[in-house]
Design an enzyme around this catalytic site. Structure first.
Site, PDB file in Angstrom:
ATOM      1  CG  ASN A   9      25.152  69.737  46.244  1.00  0.00           C
ATOM      2  OD1 ASN A   9      24.841  69.345  47.373  1.00  0.00           O
ATOM      3  ND2 ASN A   9      25.749  68.957  45.361  1.00  0.00           N
ATOM      4  CE  LYS A  11      29.446  69.436  45.913  1.00  0.00           C
ATOM      5  NZ  LYS A  11      30.615  69.258  45.067  1.00  0.00           N
ATOM      6  CG  HIS A  92      26.584  65.541  42.828  1.00  0.00           C
ATOM      7  ND1 HIS A  92      27.911  65.247  43.032  1.00  0.00           N
ATOM      8  CD2 HIS A  92      26.504  66.880  42.688  1.00  0.00           C
ATOM      9  CE1 HIS A  92      28.606  66.385  43.032  1.00  0.00           C
ATOM     10  NE2 HIS A  92      27.778  67.384  42.820  1.00  0.00           N
ATOM     11  CD  GLU A  94      30.652  65.560  45.306  1.00  0.00           C
ATOM     12  OE1 GLU A  94      29.777  65.709  46.176  1.00  0.00           O
ATOM     13  OE2 GLU A  94      31.292  66.502  44.804  1.00  0.00           O
ATOM     14  CD  GLU A 164      27.120  69.675  39.409  1.00  0.00           C
ATOM     15  OE1 GLU A 164      27.092  70.777  39.968  1.00  0.00           O
ATOM     16  OE2 GLU A 164      27.207  68.610  40.030  1.00  0.00           O
ATOM     17  N   GLY A 170      34.758  71.454  42.542  1.00  0.00           N
ATOM     18  CA  GLY A 170      35.597  71.606  43.724  1.00  0.00           C
ATOM     19  C   GLY A 170      37.073  71.818  43.413  1.00  0.00           C
ATOM     20  CB  SER A 210      34.935  75.879  39.963  1.00  0.00           C
ATOM     21  OG  SER A 210      35.609  74.765  40.534  1.00  0.00           O
TER      22      SER A 210
HETATM   23  P1  13P Z   1      31.740  73.352  43.464  1.00  0.00           P
HETATM   24  O1  13P Z   1      30.888  74.556  43.162  1.00  0.00           O
HETATM   25  O2  13P Z   1      32.273  73.345  44.868  1.00  0.00           O
HETATM   26  O3  13P Z   1      32.779  73.134  42.416  1.00  0.00           O
HETATM   27  O4  13P Z   1      30.745  72.074  43.398  1.00  0.00           O
HETATM   28  C1  13P Z   1      29.921  71.931  42.302  1.00  0.00           C
HETATM   29  C2  13P Z   1      28.946  70.853  42.574  1.00  0.00           C
HETATM   30  O5  13P Z   1      29.300  69.681  42.655  1.00  0.00           O
HETATM   31  C3  13P Z   1      27.543  71.226  42.756  1.00  0.00           C
HETATM   32  O6  13P Z   1      26.709  70.111  42.768  1.00  0.00           O
END
Ligand code: 13P
Length: 248
Positions: A9, A11, A92, A94, A164, A170, A210
């Protein structure tokens, strides 16, 4: 029996140059039985579909639950299919947090996308305060229920769940293999009790938060972890290749 599936992803990151770099690395790789899907920002989707070999899936990161019309800034399923994109990430954290997508909206989006021919990576997961209050499964089940009530049993064949935990996204603070396994196993039990044993046995559950080239080995060995949804490490060709090779 469940094919391991790794999603990248991106983003709101990347560029044409990064599509060229990562597709070059992945097209040349041997990933054994692992399915790979790369979710790039919408404007890069046509280039990604052209550059990644056909066995690698290309995914949008969101799409509308409306067919078409006056929804400035939105992307619909028909346009994604028109450019040969066959996956979308929905729900997601976010999108849920920053863009205020409710459980209900996410459920409707998942349903609309599947009924109109896309495959969906549907994300669920609790926030830190919810985990600390021992509400992890309560939150995850609430999110799952909003999806379940919109889908027929057969439609689950086109759903991949991504667990997640928001506190792991992140942050560099990965869930331990045991923490992830415990929630994945509970999700599978819930699917068995609330959808069917077949859906519980066949639905793939990715872990996201992560994941990196170092921790992917131990995580992948858990019996109910069927893949990863990778953020930051999916932007680094060598790291993402290592994660995609974790089953070899
Ligand atoms: P990270 O791997 O950067 O922690 O992000 C995970 C994520 O949100 C994947 O959709």
């Amino acid at each position: 029996m469940r094919k391991f599936i790794v999603g990248g992803n991106w983003k709101m990151n990347g560029s044409k140059a990064l599509v060229n770099e990562i597709s070059g690395a992945l097209n040349a790789g041997d990933f054994g039985p692992v399915e790979i899907v790369v979710a790039v920002p919408a404007p890069l989707l046509p280039l990604a579909r052209e550059k990644f070999k056909s066995t690698i899936g290309v995914s949008a990161q969101n799409c509308s639950q409306e067919k078409s019309g006056a929804f400035t800034g939105e992307v619909n399923v028909d346009i994604l299919k028109d450019i040969n994109v066959d996956w979308v990430i929905l729900g997601h954290s976010e999108r849920r947090e920053i863009f205020k997508e409710s459980d209900e909206v996410v459920g409707k989006k998942v349903s609309f996308a599947i009924k109109n021919g896309l495959k969906v990576i549907a994300c669920i997961g609790e926030k830190l305060n919810e985990r600390e209050a021992n509400q992890t499964m309560q939150v995850v089940i609430r999110q799952l229920e909003a999806i379940r009530k919109e889908l027929s049993e057969a439609e689950w064949a086109n759903v991949v769940l991504a667990y997640e935990p928001v506190w792991a996204i992140g942050t560099g603070k990965v869930a331990t293999p045991q923490q992830a396994q415990e929630v994945h196993s509970e999700i599978r039990k819930w699917l068995a009790a609330n959808v069917s044993q077949k859906v519980a046995d066949e639905t793939r559950i990715q872990y996201g938060g992560s994941v990196n080239a170092k921790n992917c080995g131990e995580l992948q060995s858990q019996p109910d972890i069927d893949g990863f949804l990778v953020g930051g490490a999916s932007l680094k060709a060598a790291d993402f290749v290592t994660i995609c090779r974790c089953k070899l």
